[in-house]
Design a protein around this motif. Structure first.
Motif, PDB file in Angstrom:
ATOM      1  N   TRP A  27     -12.068  -9.430  -2.148  1.00  0.00           N
ATOM      2  CA  TRP A  27     -11.569  -8.192  -2.734  1.00  0.00           C
ATOM      3  C   TRP A  27     -11.809  -8.148  -4.238  1.00  0.00           C
ATOM      4  CZ3 TRP A  27      -8.007  -7.749  -6.588  1.00  0.00           C
ATOM      5  CH2 TRP A  27      -7.177  -8.827  -6.840  1.00  0.00           C
ATOM      6  N   ARG A  95      -2.628   0.976  -1.300  1.00  0.00           N
ATOM      7  CA  ARG A  95      -2.305  -0.443  -1.523  1.00  0.00           C
ATOM      8  C   ARG A  95      -1.272  -0.906  -0.500  1.00  0.00           C
ATOM      9  NH1 ARG A  95      -0.997  -3.643  -7.113  1.00  0.00           N
ATOM     10  NH2 ARG A  95      -2.941  -2.704  -7.753  1.00  0.00           N
ATOM     11  N   TRP A  98      -2.901  -1.313   2.940  1.00  0.00           N
ATOM     12  CA  TRP A  98      -3.689  -2.552   3.020  1.00  0.00           C
ATOM     13  C   TRP A  98      -2.786  -3.769   3.127  1.00  0.00           C
ATOM     14  CZ3 TRP A  98      -8.391  -3.358   4.476  1.00  0.00           C
ATOM     15  CH2 TRP A  98      -9.355  -2.358   4.301  1.00  0.00           C
ATOM     16  N   ASP A  99      -1.698  -3.793   2.357  1.00  0.00           N
ATOM     17  CA  ASP A  99      -0.760  -4.914   2.421  1.00  0.00           C
ATOM     18  C   ASP A  99      -0.155  -5.032   3.820  1.00  0.00           C
ATOM     19  OD1 ASP A  99      -1.203  -5.609  -0.225  1.00  0.00           O
ATOM     20  OD2 ASP A  99       0.630  -4.663  -0.965  1.00  0.00           O
ATOM     21  N   ALA A 102      -2.773  -6.267   6.246  1.00  0.00           N
ATOM     22  CA  ALA A 102      -3.063  -7.689   6.037  1.00  0.00           C
ATOM     23  C   ALA A 102      -1.985  -8.561   6.662  1.00  0.00           C
ATOM     24  CB  ALA A 102      -3.184  -7.979   4.542  1.00  0.00           C
ATOM     25  N   GLU A 112      -8.093  -4.253   9.200  1.00  0.00           N
ATOM     26  CA  GLU A 112      -8.500  -2.860   9.429  1.00  0.00           C
ATOM     27  C   GLU A 112      -7.303  -1.948   9.208  1.00  0.00           C
ATOM     28  OE1 GLU A 112     -10.423  -2.290  13.167  1.00  0.00           O
ATOM     29  OE2 GLU A 112     -11.695  -4.062  12.915  1.00  0.00           O
ATOM     30  N   LEU A 113      -7.553  -0.846   8.522  1.00  0.00           N
ATOM     31  CA  LEU A 113      -6.523   0.181   8.358  1.00  0.00           C
ATOM     32  C   LEU A 113      -6.504   1.066   9.591  1.00  0.00           C
ATOM     33  CD1 LEU A 113      -6.995   1.373   4.679  1.00  0.00           C
ATOM     34  CD2 LEU A 113      -5.212  -0.121   5.582  1.00  0.00           C
TER      35      LEU A 113
END
Length: 115
Positions: A27, A95, A98-99, A102, A112-113
């Motif tokens: 990233w 953000r 994504w957190d 993850a 993957e979102l």
């Protein structure tokens, strides 16, 4: 990798012995590339970028609280918001997504979102 002089003058940019940027995580390389590309596309000047990053780095004093590219990401988001490219809430939402993705992804699997 040969970087343009303005990029090399970026505050505290970690470089290897060949003058290329050093990244610990994928990233970090991605946000670096997005920043350079945004600059190349005229979103901001490199002096604006260096000033914004410098101010972000100064918030941390000795740098013990956040990693270099965490500051880089914060500065990039701040500059995108200031330039009207993306709203701060929109960036925070991405953000957070994504957190969350993850944390829900097993180690070693791609993150993957959900759409």
């Amino acid at each position: 990798m040969t970087l343009p002089d303005p990029v090399l003058a970026t505050p505290k940019l970690p470089l290897d012995q060949d003058g290329g940027p050093v990244f610990s995580e994928p990233w970090e390389a991605r946000v670096f590339a997005m920043t350079v590309k945004a600059h190349e596309n005229g979103v901001f000047s490199w002096s604006e970028w260096a000033e914004t990053l410098g101010a972000e780095l100064a918030k941390d004093g000795d740098g013990a609280c956040l990693g270099y590219y965490d500051h880089w990401l914060n500065a990039f988001e701040a500059l995108l918001s200031r330039k009207g490219v993306a709203a701060a809430g929109q960036l925070q939402g991405l953000r957070d997504a994504w957190d969350q993705a993850a944390r829900a992804t097993p180690h070693g699997e791609p993150i993957e979102l959900k759409r």
